[in-house]
Design a protein around this motif. Structure first.
Motif, PDB file in Angstrom:
ATOM      1  N   PRO A  37       0.610  -1.212   0.035  1.00 55.57           N
ATOM      2  CA  PRO A  37      -0.147   0.159   0.379  1.00 55.57           C
ATOM      3  C   PRO A  37       0.753   1.174  -0.031  1.00 55.57           C
ATOM      4  CG  PRO A  37      -0.186  -0.873   2.296  1.00 55.57           C
ATOM      5  CD  PRO A  37       0.744  -1.864   1.398  1.00 55.57           C
ATOM      6  N   ILE A  38       1.684   1.590   0.116  1.00 48.02           N
ATOM      7  CA  ILE A  38       3.027   2.360   0.402  1.00 48.02           C
ATOM      8  C   ILE A  38       3.706   2.299  -0.888  1.00 48.02           C
ATOM      9  CG2 ILE A  38       5.099   3.138   1.411  1.00 48.02           C
ATOM     10  CD1 ILE A  38       4.136   1.620   4.237  1.00 48.02           C
ATOM     11  N   THR A  39       4.072   0.990  -1.845  1.00 47.52           N
ATOM     12  CA  THR A  39       5.437   2.015  -2.259  1.00 47.52           C
ATOM     13  C   THR A  39       5.114   1.579  -4.090  1.00 47.52           C
ATOM     14  OG1 THR A  39       5.481  -0.607  -2.527  1.00 47.52           O
ATOM     15  CG2 THR A  39       7.295   0.836  -1.445  1.00 47.52           C
ATOM     16  N   GLN A  40       3.561   0.879  -3.856  1.00 46.54           N
ATOM     17  CA  GLN A  40       2.459   0.914  -4.910  1.00 46.54           C
ATOM     18  C   GLN A  40       0.701   1.351  -4.879  1.00 46.54           C
ATOM     19  OE1 GLN A  40       3.343  -3.713  -4.543  1.00 46.54           O
ATOM     20  NE2 GLN A  40       3.367  -3.497  -7.093  1.00 46.54           N
ATOM     21  N   GLY A  41       0.535   1.354  -3.853  1.00 42.60           N
ATOM     22  CA  GLY A  41      -0.756   2.099  -4.065  1.00 42.60           C
ATOM     23  C   GLY A  41       0.000   3.894  -3.355  1.00 42.60           C
ATOM     24  N   GLY A  42       0.668   4.442  -2.634  1.00 42.31           N
ATOM     25  CA  GLY A  42       0.881   5.284  -3.118  1.00 42.31           C
ATOM     26  C   GLY A  42       0.311   6.187  -1.320  1.00 42.31           C
ATOM     27  N   LEU A  43       0.358   5.186  -0.852  1.00 46.32           N
ATOM     28  CA  LEU A  43       0.123   5.922   0.914  1.00 46.32           C
ATOM     29  C   LEU A  43       0.534   5.868   1.899  1.00 46.32           C
ATOM     30  CD1 LEU A  43      -3.370   3.218   1.621  1.00 46.32           C
ATOM     31  CD2 LEU A  43      -3.023   5.513   0.688  1.00 46.32           C
ATOM     32  N   GLN A  44       0.918   6.565   2.429  1.00 48.43           N
ATOM     33  CA  GLN A  44       1.451   6.965   4.124  1.00 48.43           C
ATOM     34  C   GLN A  44       1.671   5.892   5.058  1.00 48.43           C
ATOM     35  OE1 GLN A  44       3.387   9.558   3.768  1.00 48.43           O
ATOM     36  NE2 GLN A  44       3.233   9.949   1.460  1.00 48.43           N
ATOM     37  N   PRO A  45       2.627   5.424   5.091  1.00 44.50           N
ATOM     38  CA  PRO A  45       2.571   4.444   6.508  1.00 44.50           C
ATOM     39  C   PRO A  45       1.119   4.965   7.386  1.00 44.50           C
ATOM     40  CG  PRO A  45       4.654   4.920   6.520  1.00 44.50           C
ATOM     41  CD  PRO A  45       4.008   5.943   5.573  1.00 44.50           C
ATOM     42  N   HIS A  46       1.238   6.704   8.205  1.00 43.76           N
ATOM     43  CA  HIS A  46      -0.244   6.249   9.082  1.00 43.76           C
ATOM     44  C   HIS A  46      -1.587   5.933   8.273  1.00 43.76           C
ATOM     45  CE1 HIS A  46       0.507  10.274   7.230  1.00 43.76           C
ATOM     46  NE2 HIS A  46      -1.233  10.434   7.590  1.00 43.76           N
ATOM     47  N   GLN A  47      -0.779   6.375   6.929  1.00 41.42           N
ATOM     48  CA  GLN A  47      -2.864   6.170   6.012  1.00 41.42           C
ATOM     49  C   GLN A  47      -3.179   4.212   6.473  1.00 41.42           C
ATOM     50  OE1 GLN A  47      -1.877   8.318   2.680  1.00 41.42           O
ATOM     51  NE2 GLN A  47      -2.151  10.234   3.797  1.00 41.42           N
ATOM     52  N   THR A  48      -2.056   3.490   6.097  1.00 43.67           N
ATOM     53  CA  THR A  48      -2.479   2.386   6.115  1.00 43.67           C
ATOM     54  C   THR A  48      -3.413   1.796   7.206  1.00 43.67           C
ATOM     55  OG1 THR A  48      -0.354   1.714   6.431  1.00 43.67           O
ATOM     56  CG2 THR A  48      -0.420   1.508   4.212  1.00 43.67           C
ATOM     57  N   THR A  49      -3.847   0.549   7.204  1.00 47.88           N
ATOM     58  CA  THR A  49      -5.502   0.323   8.198  1.00 47.88           C
ATOM     59  C   THR A  49      -4.444  -1.587   8.514  1.00 47.88           C
ATOM     60  OG1 THR A  49      -6.548  -0.768   5.807  1.00 47.88           O
ATOM     61  CG2 THR A  49      -6.658   1.510   7.026  1.00 47.88           C
ATOM     62  N   VAL A  50      -4.839  -2.651   9.202  1.00 51.22           N
ATOM     63  CA  VAL A  50      -4.197  -3.091   9.683  1.00 51.22           C
ATOM     64  C   VAL A  50      -5.836  -4.130   9.858  1.00 51.22           C
ATOM     65  CG1 VAL A  50      -2.206  -2.792   9.962  1.00 51.22           C
ATOM     66  CG2 VAL A  50      -4.347  -2.582  11.912  1.00 51.22           C
ATOM     67  N   THR A  51      -5.661  -5.559   9.709  1.00 40.03           N
ATOM     68  CA  THR A  51      -6.606  -6.298  10.580  1.00 40.03           C
ATOM     69  C   THR A  51      -6.126  -6.761  12.002  1.00 40.03           C
ATOM     70  OG1 THR A  51      -6.494  -6.536   7.986  1.00 40.03           O
ATOM     71  CG2 THR A  51      -8.017  -8.732   9.150  1.00 40.03           C
ATOM     72  N   ASP A  52      -7.765  -6.555  12.756  1.00 44.22           N
ATOM     73  CA  ASP A  52      -7.656  -7.760  13.571  1.00 44.22           C
ATOM     74  C   ASP A  52      -9.037  -8.094  13.754  1.00 44.22           C
ATOM     75  OD1 ASP A  52      -7.937  -8.008  16.332  1.00 44.22           O
ATOM     76  OD2 ASP A  52      -8.084  -5.988  17.315  1.00 44.22           O
ATOM     77  N   ILE A  53      -8.739  -9.979  13.320  1.00 43.83           N
ATOM     78  CA  ILE A  53      -9.877 -11.048  13.558  1.00 43.83           C
ATOM     79  C   ILE A  53     -10.776 -10.745  15.065  1.00 43.83           C
ATOM     80  CG2 ILE A  53      -8.804 -12.116  11.549  1.00 43.83           C
ATOM     81  CD1 ILE A  53      -8.518 -13.561  13.892  1.00 43.83           C
ATOM     82  N   THR A  54     -10.150 -10.003  16.145  1.00 44.56           N
ATOM     83  CA  THR A  54     -10.993  -9.986  16.839  1.00 44.56           C
ATOM     84  C   THR A  54     -11.715  -8.662  17.113  1.00 44.56           C
ATOM     85  OG1 THR A  54      -9.482  -9.456  18.554  1.00 44.56           O
ATOM     86  CG2 THR A  54      -9.797 -11.527  18.443  1.00 44.56           C
ATOM     87  N   ALA A  55     -11.538  -7.613  15.998  1.00 48.05           N
ATOM     88  CA  ALA A  55     -12.345  -6.308  16.242  1.00 48.05           C
ATOM     89  C   ALA A  55     -14.149  -6.759  15.910  1.00 48.05           C
ATOM     90  CB  ALA A  55     -11.605  -5.371  15.397  1.00 48.05           C
ATOM     91  N   GLU A  56     -14.996  -6.203  17.360  1.00 45.68           N
ATOM     92  CA  GLU A  56     -16.078  -6.244  17.115  1.00 45.68           C
ATOM     93  C   GLU A  56     -16.845  -4.475  17.603  1.00 45.68           C
ATOM     94  OE1 GLU A  56     -19.754  -8.926  17.696  1.00 45.68           O
ATOM     95  OE2 GLU A  56     -17.878  -9.537  18.452  1.00 45.68           O
ATOM     96  N   TYR A  57     -16.613  -3.665  16.209  1.00 45.95           N
ATOM     97  CA  TYR A  57     -16.955  -2.648  16.978  1.00 45.95           C
ATOM     98  C   TYR A  57     -18.301  -2.147  16.842  1.00 45.95           C
ATOM     99  CZ  TYR A  57     -12.049  -1.186  16.550  1.00 45.95           C
ATOM    100  OH  TYR A  57     -10.537  -1.878  16.599  1.00 45.95           O
ATOM    101  N   PRO A  58     -19.510  -1.981  17.420  1.00 46.26           N
ATOM    102  CA  PRO A  58     -21.088  -2.098  17.143  1.00 46.26           C
ATOM    103  C   PRO A  58     -21.575  -0.447  16.196  1.00 46.26           C
ATOM    104  CG  PRO A  58     -19.899  -1.070  19.878  1.00 46.26           C
ATOM    105  CD  PRO A  58     -18.661  -0.943  18.712  1.00 46.26           C
ATOM    106  N   PHE A  59     -22.338  -0.505  15.711  1.00 49.71           N
ATOM    107  CA  PHE A  59     -22.753   0.426  14.947  1.00 49.71           C
ATOM    108  C   PHE A  59     -24.033   0.107  14.534  1.00 49.71           C
ATOM    109  CE2 PHE A  59     -24.625   0.420  10.270  1.00 49.71           C
ATOM    110  CZ  PHE A  59     -24.584   1.407   9.701  1.00 49.71           C
ATOM    111  N   ASP A  60     -24.638   1.646  14.601  1.00 44.90           N
ATOM    112  CA  ASP A  60     -25.963   1.493  14.415  1.00 44.90           C
ATOM    113  C   ASP A  60     -26.192   2.799  13.605  1.00 44.90           C
ATOM    114  OD1 ASP A  60     -28.696   1.521  15.551  1.00 44.90           O
ATOM    115  OD2 ASP A  60     -28.965   2.538  16.580  1.00 44.90           O
ATOM    116  N   ILE A  61     -27.739   2.495  13.026  1.00 41.61           N
ATOM    117  CA  ILE A  61     -28.059   3.725  12.024  1.00 41.61           C
ATOM    118  C   ILE A  61     -29.408   4.023  11.606  1.00 41.61           C
ATOM    119  CG2 ILE A  61     -28.756   1.851   9.949  1.00 41.61           C
ATOM    120  CD1 ILE A  61     -27.127   3.299   7.763  1.00 41.61           C
ATOM    121  N   SER A  62     -29.651   5.347  11.490  1.00 42.75           N
ATOM    122  CA  SER A  62     -31.025   5.908  12.155  1.00 42.75           C
ATOM    123  C   SER A  62     -31.270   6.620  10.373  1.00 42.75           C
ATOM    124  CB  SER A  62     -31.338   6.571  13.127  1.00 42.75           C
ATOM    125  OG  SER A  62     -32.832   6.670  12.196  1.00 42.75           O
ATOM    126  N   LEU A  63     -31.981   6.076   9.426  1.00 42.50           N
ATOM    127  CA  LEU A  63     -32.141   7.130   7.918  1.00 42.50           C
ATOM    128  C   LEU A  63     -34.036   7.157   8.204  1.00 42.50           C
ATOM    129  CD1 LEU A  63     -30.771   4.856   5.267  1.00 42.50           C
ATOM    130  CD2 LEU A  63     -29.973   6.905   5.918  1.00 42.50           C
TER     131      LEU A  63
END
Length: 282
Positions: free
Chosen positions: A156-182
């Motif tokens: 993502p840095i050398t080929q994707g043009g992103l800075q190191p702080h702009q890249t994301t990482v994967t955490d298979i245990t992450a479970e963030y709450p989400f809600d939406i109202s339209l």
């Protein structure tokens, strides 16, 4: 429950992760115009000052209208300036011990927001506001709110043009709450509304229809809403121009009906590339 997905994610300096308390989206659809605000609430769970980096996606064709940060009861708002100037002012504020925010658009059209000097145990709220003109496709409107960033091929840095702080990482245990109202207005409130991605509840009230999640959600998949069986496939909305006093802004969408046209034969050519040029990683 394990979810092997890549989320829009926050990380902080020192590899210490803040606790993302939850994400809530509130939107309104009038005609074909969607106005959406997405609020992310989190807390610095470490014992030292930290810098938060938050990378998030927006729907295709969406226009970022503003970013607000609520910190200790104070509202922080950004202003548009040149990238180099913004970076210098941000770093200067951080070095002086002040809290500061910086938002930049990345090479892959995602966004990264940096929030510096978040105090220990301090809570913070980030609200992103955007607008989007929804398109009519095959007789229906499809709304999509992205909540994940898919893994990318290559570096993502050398080929994707992103800075190191702009890249994301994967955490298979992450479970963030989400809600939406339209909230849907006018003809949209009387249409056939459904979500193929989430279990939703529908609450009509006069000329409005409020759509909410029917059960607790997580940032594990994008939210999708379809609106079909429209009474009118063409629409127009108007409002006072906030930039020019005394002027009115119009947004008109036309969907002509060409019913009764006979199907015509199509001549197609198919090319098969056997040269091997498509071998290797995509």
């Amino acid at each position: 429950k394990v979810k092997a997905v890549r989320h829009a994610e926050m990380v902080c300096a020192g590899n210490q992760k803040p606790m993302l308390l939850g994400v809530k989206a509130n939107g309104a659809i009038k005609g074909r115009l969607l106005a959406m605000s997405v609020q992310q609430r989190f807390r610095n769970t470490s014992n030292t000052n930290t810098e938060i980096t938050y990378t998030f996606p927006l729907p295709f064709g969406a226009v970022l209208m503003g970013v607000e940060v609520e910190l200790n009861g104070k509202q922080l708002k950004g202003e548009v300036t040149a990238r180099n100037t913004a970076r210098a002012r941000y770093e200067e504020a951080i070095s002086e011990g002040n809290s500061s925010i910086m938002l930049e658009r990345n090479a892959d059209h995602s966004y990264t927001l940096e929030l510096g000097n978040l105090m220990p145990r301090e809570a913070c709220s980030i609200t992103v506001r955007y607008a989007q003109v929804l398109q009519l496709e095959h007789g229906q409107i499809r709304l999509m709110l992205p909540t994940t960033i898919a893994p990318r091929y290559g570096n993502p840095i050398t080929q994707g043009g992103l800075q190191p702080h702009q890249t994301t990482v994967t955490d298979i245990t992450a479970e963030y709450p989400f809600d939406i109202s339209l909230t849907l207005y006018g003809d949209l409130a009387r249409a056939n509304v459904a979500s193929p991605s989430h279990k939703t509840g529908y609450h009509p009230s006069g000329e409005e229809l409020v759509v909410r999640l029917a059960q607790r959600g997580s940032l594990d998949r994008d939210f999708i809403l379809t609106i079909s069986d429209l009474q009118n496939q063409s629409s127009v909305i108007s409002c006072l121009d906030i930039c020019v006093e005394g002027q009115t802004a119009l947004l008109a969408n036309f969907s002509p009906n060409f019913g009764g046209r006979a199907a015509k034969p199509v001549s197609a050519k198919i090319l098969v590339d056997c040269s091997g040029s498509m071998g290797g990683d995509s």
